[in-house]
Design a protein around this motif. Structure first.
Motif, PDB file in Angstrom:
ATOM      1  N   ILE A   3       0.862  -1.171   0.000  1.00 44.09           N
ATOM      2  CA  ILE A   3       0.000   0.000   0.000  1.00 44.09           C
ATOM      3  C   ILE A   3       0.901   1.224   0.000  1.00 44.09           C
ATOM      4  CG2 ILE A   3      -1.759   1.299   1.236  1.00 44.09           C
ATOM      5  CD1 ILE A   3      -2.696  -1.365   2.419  1.00 44.09           C
ATOM      6  N   TYR A   5       1.524   5.323   0.106  1.00 49.80           N
ATOM      7  CA  TYR A   5       0.926   6.455   0.811  1.00 49.80           C
ATOM      8  C   TYR A   5       1.534   7.745   0.293  1.00 49.80           C
ATOM      9  CZ  TYR A   5       0.172   9.809   4.589  1.00 49.80           C
ATOM     10  OH  TYR A   5      -0.160  10.925   5.316  1.00 49.80           O
ATOM     11  N   ARG A   6       0.698   8.728   0.061  1.00 46.75           N
ATOM     12  CA  ARG A   6       1.166  10.070  -0.316  1.00 46.75           C
ATOM     13  C   ARG A   6       0.381  11.099   0.476  1.00 46.75           C
ATOM     14  NH1 ARG A   6      -0.109  10.972  -6.330  1.00 46.75           N
ATOM     15  NH2 ARG A   6       0.825  12.985  -5.904  1.00 46.75           N
ATOM     16  N   TRP A  28      -5.702   6.247  -6.946  1.00 44.62           N
ATOM     17  CA  TRP A  28      -5.447   6.503  -5.538  1.00 44.62           C
ATOM     18  C   TRP A  28      -6.781   6.693  -4.828  1.00 44.62           C
ATOM     19  CZ3 TRP A  28      -0.501   6.708  -3.331  1.00 44.62           C
ATOM     20  CH2 TRP A  28       0.553   6.616  -4.232  1.00 44.62           C
ATOM     21  N   GLN A  31      -7.825   9.146   1.971  1.00 44.35           N
ATOM     22  CA  GLN A  31      -7.696   8.623   3.332  1.00 44.35           C
ATOM     23  C   GLN A  31      -7.922   9.776   4.296  1.00 44.35           C
ATOM     24  OE1 GLN A  31      -7.225   5.323   4.277  1.00 44.35           O
ATOM     25  NE2 GLN A  31      -7.687   5.106   2.104  1.00 44.35           N
ATOM     26  N   THR A  52      -3.977   6.799  -0.645  1.00 43.05           N
ATOM     27  CA  THR A  52      -3.276   5.512  -0.679  1.00 43.05           C
ATOM     28  C   THR A  52      -3.640   4.774  -1.958  1.00 43.05           C
ATOM     29  OG1 THR A  52      -5.020   4.358   0.526  1.00 43.05           O
ATOM     30  CG2 THR A  52      -3.194   5.258   1.847  1.00 43.05           C
ATOM     31  N   LYS A  53      -2.775   3.823  -2.310  1.00 44.14           N
ATOM     32  CA  LYS A  53      -3.023   3.003  -3.499  1.00 44.14           C
ATOM     33  C   LYS A  53      -2.382   1.633  -3.279  1.00 44.14           C
ATOM     34  CE  LYS A  53      -2.435   3.086  -8.520  1.00 44.14           C
ATOM     35  NZ  LYS A  53      -1.900   3.880  -9.644  1.00 44.14           N
ATOM     36  N   THR A  54      -3.155   0.573  -3.525  1.00 46.66           N
ATOM     37  CA  THR A  54      -2.621  -0.784  -3.453  1.00 46.66           C
ATOM     38  C   THR A  54      -1.991  -1.114  -4.804  1.00 46.66           C
ATOM     39  OG1 THR A  54      -4.322  -1.401  -1.868  1.00 46.66           O
ATOM     40  CG2 THR A  54      -3.178  -3.196  -2.989  1.00 46.66           C
TER      41      THR A  54
END
Length: 68
Positions: A3, A5-6, A28, A31, A52-54
């Motif tokens: 996962i 995160y930005r 994305w 969150q 977030t992005k998986t």
């Protein structure tokens, strides 16, 4: 699987909205709520939005998160 995160930050202008919208268009997910703070040294409001992005990418510190 990881996962990513930005935290997207920008002055409170349409550019912030465009950056968040671009991230959403690239898969994305938002969150939490956006955050706002006054930057007294510059006299402007600042915005922040976590996303977030998986992905199947393997983590590396050299990874350019905005390009996922």
């Amino acid at each position: 699987m990881m996962i990513a995160y930005r935290l997207i930050t920008e002055d409170d202008t349409s550019e912030f909205c465009h950056r968040v919208t671009e991230a959403l268009a690239k898969g994305w997910a938002l969150q939490g709520d956006p955050q706002y703070a006054f930057d007294a040294s510059r006299g402007v409001m600042r915005c922040a939005q976590a996303v977030t992005k998986t992905t199947n990418t393997t983590y590396s510190r050299e990874l350019k998160l905005g390009q996922l």
